[in-house]
Enzyme design. Sequence first.
Site, PDB file in Angstrom:
ATOM      1  N   ARG A 106       0.853  -1.175   0.000  1.00 27.05           N
ATOM      2  CA  ARG A 106       0.000   0.000   0.000  1.00 27.05           C
ATOM      3  C   ARG A 106       0.895   1.233   0.000  1.00 27.05           C
ATOM      4  O   ARG A 106       1.944   1.258   0.660  1.00 27.05           O
ATOM      5  CB  ARG A 106      -0.931   0.027   1.218  1.00 27.05           C
ATOM      6  CG  ARG A 106      -2.146  -0.888   1.116  1.00 27.05           C
ATOM      7  CD  ARG A 106      -3.117  -0.434   0.044  1.00 27.05           C
ATOM      8  NE  ARG A 106      -4.343  -1.234  -0.003  1.00 27.05           N
ATOM      9  CZ  ARG A 106      -4.528  -2.269  -0.794  1.00 27.05           C
ATOM     10  NH1 ARG A 106      -3.539  -2.660  -1.602  1.00 27.05           N
ATOM     11  NH2 ARG A 106      -5.669  -2.925  -0.801  1.00 27.05           N
ATOM     12  N   GLU A 114      -3.095   7.756  -4.436  1.00 29.52           N
ATOM     13  CA  GLU A 114      -3.498   7.294  -5.766  1.00 29.52           C
ATOM     14  C   GLU A 114      -4.772   8.006  -6.235  1.00 29.52           C
ATOM     15  O   GLU A 114      -5.687   8.212  -5.443  1.00 29.52           O
ATOM     16  CB  GLU A 114      -3.737   5.787  -5.743  1.00 29.52           C
ATOM     17  CG  GLU A 114      -2.463   4.988  -5.549  1.00 29.52           C
ATOM     18  CD  GLU A 114      -2.701   3.485  -5.579  1.00 29.52           C
ATOM     19  OE1 GLU A 114      -3.797   3.037  -5.985  1.00 29.52           O
ATOM     20  OE2 GLU A 114      -1.782   2.751  -5.189  1.00 29.52           O
ATOM     21  N   HIS A 156      -0.612   0.455 -10.038  1.00 34.14           N
ATOM     22  CA  HIS A 156      -1.345  -0.498  -9.194  1.00 34.14           C
ATOM     23  C   HIS A 156      -1.815  -1.708 -10.015  1.00 34.14           C
ATOM     24  O   HIS A 156      -3.007  -2.002 -10.092  1.00 34.14           O
ATOM     25  CB  HIS A 156      -2.539   0.184  -8.514  1.00 34.14           C
ATOM     26  CG  HIS A 156      -2.918  -0.483  -7.210  1.00 34.14           C
ATOM     27  ND1 HIS A 156      -3.325   0.217  -6.106  1.00 34.14           N
ATOM     28  CD2 HIS A 156      -2.959  -1.786  -6.837  1.00 34.14           C
ATOM     29  CE1 HIS A 156      -3.601  -0.614  -5.115  1.00 34.14           C
ATOM     30  NE2 HIS A 156      -3.375  -1.837  -5.536  1.00 34.14           N
TER      31      HIS A 156
END
Length: 319
Positions: free
Chosen positions: A238, A267, A285
């Site tokens: 993360r 993000e 991602h």
Amino acid sequence: MSRVVVTGRIPEAALDKLRASHEVDAWEGAESIGREELLRRVAGADAIVSLLTERVDAELLDAAGPQLKIVSNVAVGYDNINVPECTERHVIATNTPGVLTEATADIAFGLILMATRRLGEGERLIRAGQAWKWGMFFLLGSSLQGKTLGVVGMGGIGQATARRAKAFGMEIVYQSRSEIDPSIAEDLGSRRVELDELLAISDVVSLHCPYGPSTHHLIGAEQLATMKDTAYLVNTARGPIVNEAALALALREGQIAGAGLDVFEQEPKVHPWLLELENVSLVPHLGSATVETRTSMAVLAAENTLAVLGGEQPPTPVN
């Protein structure tokens, strides 16, 4: 028949499972659902199948109403869900662990190769139309054989990444809340160390720990300063586990040799300093982004939903 709200586009195989026995309200827009629209749609829902882009908090749970039974997250991480708020309302929260292990480990090791062999730099050079010529010192990278991989978070994905590293001839150390199965540790030839030691001795550090208050900015200026100036950092866990500003500064000043990132603090935004650097590989991602894996994730989320609506225990609860 229960009402299931799906907050984003998911594979048809999962929707078919849900539609076979329940009313399904699925968001099909190309963009993520807006907050106001999400709050409107969840009203009266018995189940919510959520993506990690949606924040499941007290406001959303209240908007759904007291009949809500489950929030089924299509992700292994569930930091987008306020689990205590779910527990207080007797709402079961679930996730999709296991099915994305190999795909995410592939991305982690891909980033290790991109960073250590400067593959991103090479491709950008060619696509920019720059003149180049083979030479003994042209875009020299670093080999992996005989080097040490430090795995932070030795769960399923960390172990899968370590298996790949062993096949490349790397030594394995890891930091985790508990010892892994002794037979797995023996097979990998790995040993458990504290984080400071891992950072100091590793040639590549790969992050696979869950995100939460205890791991927020786990890697910051102090930790980066502990690493070798020839070492690389890879993050497929993360984004907020790493202080991006501190990482960018460390990369710019040569405190570490390079980095590979699949996840980011805010993000889809990426820290502008990182965008200016050649010694960091950036991908959007993609950890679980294979057809097979995303389908398996969505189907598992559907199975969690169907179990709870049927009065049974879900396969993968988190509370």
